[in-house]
Design a protein around this motif. Structure first.
Motif, PDB file in Angstrom:
ATOM      1  N   GLN A 261       0.803  -1.208   0.000  1.00 41.05           N
ATOM      2  CA  GLN A 261       0.000   0.000   0.000  1.00 41.05           C
ATOM      3  C   GLN A 261       0.842   1.267   0.000  1.00 41.05           C
ATOM      4  O   GLN A 261       0.367   2.327  -0.369  1.00 41.05           O
ATOM      5  CB  GLN A 261      -0.939  -0.013   1.217  1.00 41.05           C
ATOM      6  N   SER A 262       2.104   1.165   0.423  1.00 38.59           N
ATOM      7  CA  SER A 262       2.970   2.344   0.437  1.00 38.59           C
ATOM      8  C   SER A 262       3.425   2.731  -0.961  1.00 38.59           C
ATOM      9  O   SER A 262       3.935   3.833  -1.173  1.00 38.59           O
ATOM     10  CB  SER A 262       4.200   2.066   1.306  1.00 38.59           C
ATOM     11  N   GLY A 263       3.269   1.830  -1.912  1.00 39.02           N
ATOM     12  CA  GLY A 263       3.716   2.098  -3.273  1.00 39.02           C
ATOM     13  C   GLY A 263       5.161   1.728  -3.514  1.00 39.02           C
ATOM     14  O   GLY A 263       5.675   1.864  -4.630  1.00 39.02           O
ATOM     15  N   TYR A 264       5.832   1.226  -2.475  1.00 35.72           N
ATOM     16  CA  TYR A 264       7.240   0.858  -2.625  1.00 35.72           C
ATOM     17  C   TYR A 264       7.361  -0.500  -3.297  1.00 35.72           C
ATOM     18  O   TYR A 264       6.629  -1.435  -2.980  1.00 35.72           O
ATOM     19  CB  TYR A 264       7.918   0.824  -1.254  1.00 35.72           C
ATOM     20  N   LYS A 265       8.337  -0.611  -4.241  1.00 27.79           N
ATOM     21  CA  LYS A 265       8.482  -1.847  -5.010  1.00 27.79           C
ATOM     22  C   LYS A 265       9.928  -2.363  -5.047  1.00 27.79           C
ATOM     23  O   LYS A 265      10.337  -3.012  -6.000  1.00 27.79           O
ATOM     24  CB  LYS A 265       7.974  -1.627  -6.431  1.00 27.79           C
ATOM     25  N   GLY A 266      10.697  -2.034  -4.024  1.00 26.15           N
ATOM     26  CA  GLY A 266      12.042  -2.594  -3.925  1.00 26.15           C
ATOM     27  C   GLY A 266      13.148  -1.725  -4.451  1.00 26.15           C
ATOM     28  O   GLY A 266      14.311  -2.133  -4.480  1.00 26.15           O
ATOM     29  N   GLU A 267      12.848  -0.506  -4.881  1.00 27.09           N
ATOM     30  CA  GLU A 267      13.858   0.369  -5.470  1.00 27.09           C
ATOM     31  C   GLU A 267      14.717   1.035  -4.390  1.00 27.09           C
ATOM     32  O   GLU A 267      14.486   0.872  -3.197  1.00 27.09           O
ATOM     33  CB  GLU A 267      13.185   1.429  -6.339  1.00 27.09           C
ATOM     34  N   ALA A 268      15.712   1.810  -4.825  1.00 24.65           N
ATOM     35  CA  ALA A 268      16.597   2.524  -3.906  1.00 24.65           C
ATOM     36  C   ALA A 268      15.805   3.566  -3.121  1.00 24.65           C
ATOM     37  O   ALA A 268      14.812   4.121  -3.612  1.00 24.65           O
ATOM     38  CB  ALA A 268      17.735   3.188  -4.675  1.00 24.65           C
ATOM     39  N   PHE A 269      16.244   3.829  -1.872  1.00 22.41           N
ATOM     40  CA  PHE A 269      15.601   4.887  -1.081  1.00 22.41           C
ATOM     41  C   PHE A 269      16.660   5.655  -0.304  1.00 22.41           C
ATOM     42  O   PHE A 269      17.784   5.187  -0.086  1.00 22.41           O
ATOM     43  CB  PHE A 269      14.528   4.317  -0.137  1.00 22.41           C
ATOM     44  N   ASP A 270      16.287   6.882   0.110  1.00 22.44           N
ATOM     45  CA  ASP A 270      17.164   7.728   0.913  1.00 22.44           C
ATOM     46  C   ASP A 270      16.987   7.398   2.386  1.00 22.44           C
ATOM     47  O   ASP A 270      15.856   7.133   2.846  1.00 22.44           O
ATOM     48  CB  ASP A 270      16.840   9.203   0.694  1.00 22.44           C
ATOM     49  N   VAL A 271      18.083   7.415   3.139  1.00 23.45           N
ATOM     50  CA  VAL A 271      18.060   7.159   4.582  1.00 23.45           C
ATOM     51  C   VAL A 271      18.499   8.428   5.300  1.00 23.45           C
ATOM     52  O   VAL A 271      19.633   8.890   5.127  1.00 23.45           O
ATOM     53  CB  VAL A 271      18.989   5.990   4.958  1.00 23.45           C
ATOM     54  N   ASP A 272      17.596   9.014   6.086  1.00 21.36           N
ATOM     55  CA  ASP A 272      17.865  10.226   6.858  1.00 21.36           C
ATOM     56  C   ASP A 272      17.567   9.963   8.335  1.00 21.36           C
ATOM     57  O   ASP A 272      16.851   9.026   8.673  1.00 21.36           O
ATOM     58  CB  ASP A 272      16.979  11.384   6.396  1.00 21.36           C
ATOM     59  N   PHE A 273      18.113  10.811   9.197  1.00 21.63           N
ATOM     60  CA  PHE A 273      17.724  10.750  10.605  1.00 21.63           C
ATOM     61  C   PHE A 273      17.593  12.158  11.157  1.00 21.63           C
ATOM     62  O   PHE A 273      18.135  13.124  10.604  1.00 21.63           O
ATOM     63  CB  PHE A 273      18.717   9.924  11.443  1.00 21.63           C
ATOM     64  N   VAL A 274      16.837  12.259  12.256  1.00 19.09           N
ATOM     65  CA  VAL A 274      16.571  13.548  12.894  1.00 19.09           C
ATOM     66  C   VAL A 274      17.139  13.521  14.304  1.00 19.09           C
ATOM     67  O   VAL A 274      16.919  12.568  15.059  1.00 19.09           O
ATOM     68  CB  VAL A 274      15.054  13.836  12.941  1.00 19.09           C
ATOM     69  N   CYS A 275      17.881  14.566  14.645  1.00 22.45           N
ATOM     70  CA  CYS A 275      18.516  14.664  15.962  1.00 22.45           C
ATOM     71  C   CYS A 275      18.192  16.024  16.556  1.00 22.45           C
ATOM     72  O   CYS A 275      18.308  17.050  15.873  1.00 22.45           O
ATOM     73  CB  CYS A 275      20.025  14.468  15.838  1.00 22.45           C
ATOM     74  N   GLY A 276      17.776  16.050  17.832  1.00 20.85           N
ATOM     75  CA  GLY A 276      17.435  17.305  18.493  1.00 20.85           C
ATOM     76  C   GLY A 276      18.472  17.733  19.500  1.00 20.85           C
ATOM     77  O   GLY A 276      19.342  16.956  19.899  1.00 20.85           O
ATOM     78  N   THR A 277      18.377  18.968  19.941  1.00 17.81           N
ATOM     79  CA  THR A 277      19.341  19.503  20.913  1.00 17.81           C
ATOM     80  C   THR A 277      19.185  18.867  22.289  1.00 17.81           C
ATOM     81  O   THR A 277      20.020  19.071  23.162  1.00 17.81           O
ATOM     82  CB  THR A 277      19.172  21.032  21.032  1.00 17.81           C
ATOM     83  N   GLY A 278      18.118  18.075  22.483  1.00 12.42           N
ATOM     84  CA  GLY A 278      17.961  17.366  23.751  1.00 12.42           C
ATOM     85  C   GLY A 278      18.532  15.975  23.729  1.00 12.42           C
ATOM     86  O   GLY A 278      18.484  15.268  24.739  1.00 12.42           O
ATOM     87  N   TYR A 279      19.110  15.546  22.592  1.00 11.01           N
ATOM     88  CA  TYR A 279      19.618  14.175  22.467  1.00 11.01           C
ATOM     89  C   TYR A 279      20.679  13.872  23.524  1.00 11.01           C
ATOM     90  O   TYR A 279      21.668  14.602  23.676  1.00 11.01           O
ATOM     91  CB  TYR A 279      20.205  13.959  21.073  1.00 11.01           C
ATOM     92  N   GLY A 280      20.472  12.776  24.245  1.00 12.78           N
ATOM     93  CA  GLY A 280      21.460  12.289  25.197  1.00 12.78           C
ATOM     94  C   GLY A 280      21.636  13.133  26.435  1.00 12.78           C
ATOM     95  O   GLY A 280      22.562  12.894  27.220  1.00 12.78           O
ATOM     96  N   LYS A 281      20.752  14.105  26.666  1.00 11.10           N
ATOM     97  CA  LYS A 281      20.898  14.975  27.827  1.00 11.10           C
ATOM     98  C   LYS A 281      19.849  14.616  28.876  1.00 11.10           C
ATOM     99  O   LYS A 281      18.683  14.424  28.545  1.00 11.10           O
ATOM    100  CB  LYS A 281      20.743  16.448  27.416  1.00 11.10           C
ATOM    101  N   PRO A 282      20.253  14.517  30.148  1.00 11.63           N
ATOM    102  CA  PRO A 282      19.284  14.146  31.189  1.00 11.63           C
ATOM    103  C   PRO A 282      18.183  15.176  31.343  1.00 11.63           C
ATOM    104  O   PRO A 282      17.062  14.850  31.708  1.00 11.63           O
ATOM    105  CB  PRO A 282      20.149  14.042  32.457  1.00 11.63           C
ATOM    106  N   ARG A 283      18.490  16.455  31.061  1.00 13.00           N
ATOM    107  CA  ARG A 283      17.488  17.515  31.122  1.00 13.00           C
ATOM    108  C   ARG A 283      17.485  18.252  29.788  1.00 13.00           C
ATOM    109  O   ARG A 283      18.257  19.190  29.582  1.00 13.00           O
ATOM    110  CB  ARG A 283      17.789  18.476  32.276  1.00 13.00           C
ATOM    111  N   PRO A 284      16.605  17.844  28.852  1.00 16.58           N
ATOM    112  CA  PRO A 284      16.550  18.493  27.540  1.00 16.58           C
ATOM    113  C   PRO A 284      16.178  19.963  27.685  1.00 16.58           C
ATOM    114  O   PRO A 284      15.509  20.362  28.649  1.00 16.58           O
ATOM    115  CB  PRO A 284      15.444  17.714  26.806  1.00 16.58           C
TER     116      PRO A 284
END
Length: 613
Positions: A83-106
């Motif tokens: 249903q997503s329309g994907y058929k096995g072709e190449a795709f882009d891989v991205d990630f999102v990182c925030g300024t609170g990453y890994g901090k006990p008090r974001p």
């Protein structure tokens, strides 16, 4: 047809130090068709890695295939259907990182950045699951330090990653505490501390605020940009093993340290020292396999499942050395403490222990005139053996256990004759019913078809590990309490599982009187941590099976479900009730709880009724 894309992501601080990208949001997009797409799909990610600007991110929104959040170990999994329309072709891989990453008090206002890793052309491998065509691909990638450290700098996350070894033997120094400091004009800044693992590695995280503050409001800036580092190392008992002078921070290799600073330090040991640790509840690692609420986050052998609590008898495991690390002439005693709030603690004594034989070690003795091995056990049902005593060779009688018992305050003395340098594995078997009682969750007022009147819940329980040389002396300099605590969520209540069939007993009817027109079923399945429930019917007269179609007749959502249905109503069962042949039928309700003892899960239970049609 569906595609399953699994993998793991990490970020490097230096060549031998990295971290999993825990909690990072990962996105995959349809790759924009362009002439160089084939080249991008085979390019090294280090050549394609870049920050995604606002315009590029906006253009990608309509191309998004799926997104997910990485777990505590950096693992991810995508399931992409047709249903997503994907058929096995190449795709882009991205990630999102925030300024609170890994901090006990974001920060109160967190800012997010998106980064493109690569364009990936998966080499899909076909497999058959339930007659459905499934394609799978696995991919692991660790972001190079030159990129990951830039990202950490952008979000103001600084790290010191290092290793401590013995200066003479180069053996790893496990269990020592490393303190990091920044040389300042007036008062040096403590940046943090960390214990080394069994391989001597440690990581200390901090932010620029930890080294840029001064007593002058107009000089709230560090110049140059990074801290000037020096270190102190202490044993678990507080003995100073390394104390660098503060002017070390002015050396060229310590001044203006990079936000990813990697270092090797060494200390001098007169004798290699092992340190006691509490590490596991059953098969679950207390630092990586259990979340702060006390629920499991990974599968572990036969104890499998995510979001499971604990019940019944659990084994607290780790390493108890023969000697206290601070004085190798003294035998070590250990005990566990428990608390409901992390503040008020009580010892785990024989009252809370599971009264069964628990093997904790092995000794080498002579039995039958030859070398033999004697089990060291903790067993409240047997008399205690004389400490460190060797039994006389009394073969052919059965070899006795060397029995350890807890004292009144829960302390256990490590046998000094056992093989190896102590006990490695289970250290105590705890009967959680004595700490968080449970039992039959059904109350007299509970009626099938309705939710329970008084639904039962468990409790979060903390476990602490203490060691000493002298249980009678609370102030002993050799006393130590492990800073890392075990957290478990314990629930010993049974599920509420109620099932009735009106026509089975209405008007004095019994199981031998056929049910013809209606079959009014009332059921309740309830538990705080229910793994699943299912209302079912079966008969030899319908070998193809009976499917109950009523919504809520099965599921996996806590707390469960309660309902009243008529099997004879149209659309409730397949085949329809009026098509069921005359025969005996079984009507049942099965339930299973999300509970484990750390080694095996709750097996589930069921209630069944027999009636004739």
């Amino acid at each position: 047809m569906k595609y399953i894309f699994r993998g793991r992501l990490c970020g490097r601080f230096c060549h031998d130090c990295h971290e999993p990208l825990a909690g990072i949001k990962l996105r995959i997009y349809q790759a924009i068709q362009r002439k160089d797409l084939a080249l991008l799909a085979v390019a090294d990610p280090s050549q394609t890695f870049h920050e995604v600007n606002a315009d590029e991110e906006k253009g990608k929104n309509k191309l998004l295939i799926a997104e997910t959040v990485l777990d505590a170990n950096g693992n991810f999994s995508f399931t992409i259907d047709e249903q997503s329309g994907y058929k096995g072709e190449a795709f882009d891989v991205d990630f999102v990182c925030g300024t609170g990453y890994g901090k006990p008090r974001p920060p109160k206002k967190e800012e997010f950045f998106q980064f493109h890793i690569t364009t990936l052309q998966p080499q899909w491998r076909e497999s058959g699951v339930d007659k459905e065509r499934v394609y799978q691909f696995g991919w692991e990638y660790c972001i190079p330090a030159k990129w990951w450290c830039r990202i950490l700098q952008k979000i103001d996350r600084w790290v010191i990653c290092g290793r401590v070894t013995d200066c003479e033997t180069d053996r790893p120094a496990g269990g020592v505490r490393v303190f990091a400091f920044d040389v300042d004009l007036i008062e040096d800044d403590p940046l943090g501390s960390a214990y080394t693992d069994s391989n001597g590695y440690f990581r200390i995280f901090y932010t620029s605020a930890d080294f840029s503050k001064t007593i002058f409001s107009w000089l709230n800036v560090e110049w140059p940009a990074g801290p000037d580092l020096y270190f102190r190392i202490e044993s678990a008992s507080g003995q100073v093993l390394l104390n660098e002078p503060r002017h070390t921070g002015h050396r060229h290799d310590r001044t203006n340290a990079h936000n990813c600073f990697c270092i090797k330090l060494c200390v001098k040991y007169d004798t290699p020292i092992d340190f006691p640790w509490f590490t596991h509840v059953g098969n679950y690692n207390i630092t990586t396999d259990i979340n702060p609420s006390g629920l499991t986050i990974h599968n572990r052998s036969f104890a499998s499942g995510v979001g499971f609590g604990f019940f019944s008898a659990i084994k607290l495991s780790g390493f108890a050395t023969k000697k206290v690390p601070t004085d190798l002439s003294k035998a070590l005693f250990y005990r566990f403490m428990f608390s409901f709030d992390g503040t008020n603690w009580n010892p785990v004594t024989e009252t809370q222990s599971y009264h069964q034989r628990l093997k904790v070690g092995v000794r080498q003795i002579i039995w039958g005139g030859t070398t033999a091995f004697q089990d060291i056990v903790i067993d409240p049902t047997q008399p205690a053996s004389v400490p460190d005593s060797i039994p006389p060779d009394n073969s052919p009688n059965p070899m006795p256990d060397h029995v350890l018992r807890q004292d009144a305050n829960g302390w256990i003395r490590v046998d000094q004759v056992g093989l190896d340098n102590g006990f490695y594995g289970p250290l105590l078997w705890v009967n959680t019913n004595t700490i968080v009682p449970g039992g039959n969750a059904q109350d007299p007022g509970d009626v099938a078809g309705n939710n329970p009147v008084n639904p039962k819940n468990g409790k979060k329980v903390f476990f602490a590990f203490q060691t000493t040389d002298d249980p009678s002396n609370p102030g002993s300099p050799d006393f130590r309490e492990q800073s890392i605590k075990g957290v478990t969520y314990i629930n010993n209540w049974s599920e509420v599982r109620l099932l009735t069939l009106d026509e089975l007993t209405a008007g004095g009817a019994g199981g031998c009187n056929p049910i013809t027109t209606h079959a009014h079923v009332h059921y309740t399945a309830d538990h705080e941590l229910i793994a699943g429930w299912s209302l079912y019917a079966s008969s030899a007269a319908l070998p193809g099976g009976i499917t109950i179609l009523s919504p809520g007749s099965s599921g996996t959502v806590p707390r469960g479900h309660a309902d009243n249905i008529d099997l004879a109503s149209p659309g409730t069962v397949n085949p329809a009730f009026n098509l069921w042949p005359s025969c005996a039928y079984r009507l049942g309700l099965s339930t299973r709880r999300k509970l484990t003892d750390g080694e095996d899960n709750d097996l589930g239970s069921l209630t069944e009724l027999i009636f004739c049609r």
